[in-house]
Design a protein around this motif. Structure first.
Motif, PDB file in Angstrom:
ATOM      1  N   THR A  69      36.731  43.160  42.946  1.00  0.00           N
ATOM      2  CA  THR A  69      36.557  44.598  44.011  1.00  0.00           C
ATOM      3  C   THR A  69      37.708  45.241  42.735  1.00  0.00           C
ATOM      4  O   THR A  69      37.584  46.428  43.507  1.00  0.00           O
ATOM      5  CB  THR A  69      36.838  44.204  45.794  1.00  0.00           C
ATOM      6  N   ILE A 161      32.120  39.303  48.450  1.00  0.00           N
ATOM      7  CA  ILE A 161      31.438  40.540  49.794  1.00  0.00           C
ATOM      8  C   ILE A 161      30.843  39.995  50.637  1.00  0.00           C
ATOM      9  O   ILE A 161      30.518  39.765  50.018  1.00  0.00           O
ATOM     10  CB  ILE A 161      32.431  42.017  49.612  1.00  0.00           C
ATOM     11  N   THR A 173      29.769  49.333  51.011  1.00  0.00           N
ATOM     12  CA  THR A 173      30.651  48.913  49.880  1.00  0.00           C
ATOM     13  C   THR A 173      30.964  48.877  49.116  1.00  0.00           C
ATOM     14  O   THR A 173      31.148  49.715  48.787  1.00  0.00           O
ATOM     15  CB  THR A 173      29.085  47.482  49.983  1.00  0.00           C
TER      16      THR A 173
END
Length: 230
Positions: A69, A161, A173
């Motif tokens: 991420t 996630i 997201t």
């Protein structure tokens, strides 16, 4: 303010926002039109043809982004003493049980993910009214209630996630940071889209993936040509 407006105008002149782009091209456009001094997050929004009010059309899942991420995910492990060292060794930022439950009851929620084990869910369950609204409540479906605490901590730190469709039928997201290459952002976004396709509810009628956009914290949305992304 004028300076920012000028930068924004300059950034936006680099893109045709009425156009649909292939995934990698869309990621490149988002990078081009983001004018922040900080490393902004890049998000994907996927509008689904589902009715989230129906239990059998509630799309929820987990995905491990191939390039992570880009965020330093702060993990709290709420575990029994015999699991504390295991959680620390795996990279958990905070480890404990009763002391952290008390802190949370007093309003502390300065973490991104909470991982716990089935044996202590009765205690953790009491925190639902605080953790629920912040999307921090551990859940067996997202792998955050597990006996294998070390594995769960490592996966979250590596870029796993979880996502859930909102009441408007949209999955929202993060897929990385503006500092990622367009190829890395596209690979992460593709992983989310493929996962959503696998989770298509049998009762969903008509077009399932209706639209896909990419945007950064400070950029307008760039539309992805879903026929080139699915």
């Amino acid at each position: 303010m004028a300076k920012n407006s000028k930068k924004r105008k300059e950034a936006l002149s680099k893109a045709d926002l009425s156009k649909e782009y292939a995934l990698t091209d869309a990621a490149g456009v988002v990078k081009d039109i983001t004018y922040t001094k900080f490393d902004a997050s890049v998000d994907i929004d996927v509008r689904l043809g589902v009715d989230p009010r129906k239990a059998d059309q509630m799309v929820r899942g987990i995905v491990t982004l191939p390039h992570g991420t880009g965020k330093d995910i702060k993990v709290l492990a709420l575990v029994t003493p015999d699991k504390e060292q295991e959680a620390r060794d795996a990279g958990a930022d905070y480890v404990g049980l009763d002391d952290y439950i008390q802190k949370i009851e007093k309003g502390w929620t300065d973490v991104d993910v909470i991982i716990t084990m089935p044996a202590v869910m009765a205690k953790v369950g009491r925190l639902g009214r605080i953790l629920g609204p912040r999307n921090l409540m551990p859940n067996p479906k997202s792998g955050t209630v597990t006996q294998d605490v070390a594995k769960a901590v490592k996966e979250v730190k590596a870029g796993k996630i979880d996502f859930k469709v909102d009441k408007f039928g949209i999955i929202h997201t993060s897929v990385g940071k503006v500092s990622f290459s367009a190829e890395q952002l596209a690979a992460n976004a593709a992983e989310v889209i493929h996962t959503l396709n696998r989770l298509k509810p049998a009762s969903a009628k008509g077009t399932y993936i209706r639209s896909i956009t990419l945007s950064s914290t400070m950029s307008p949305a760039v539309t992805v040509d879903k026929n080139l992304a699915i």
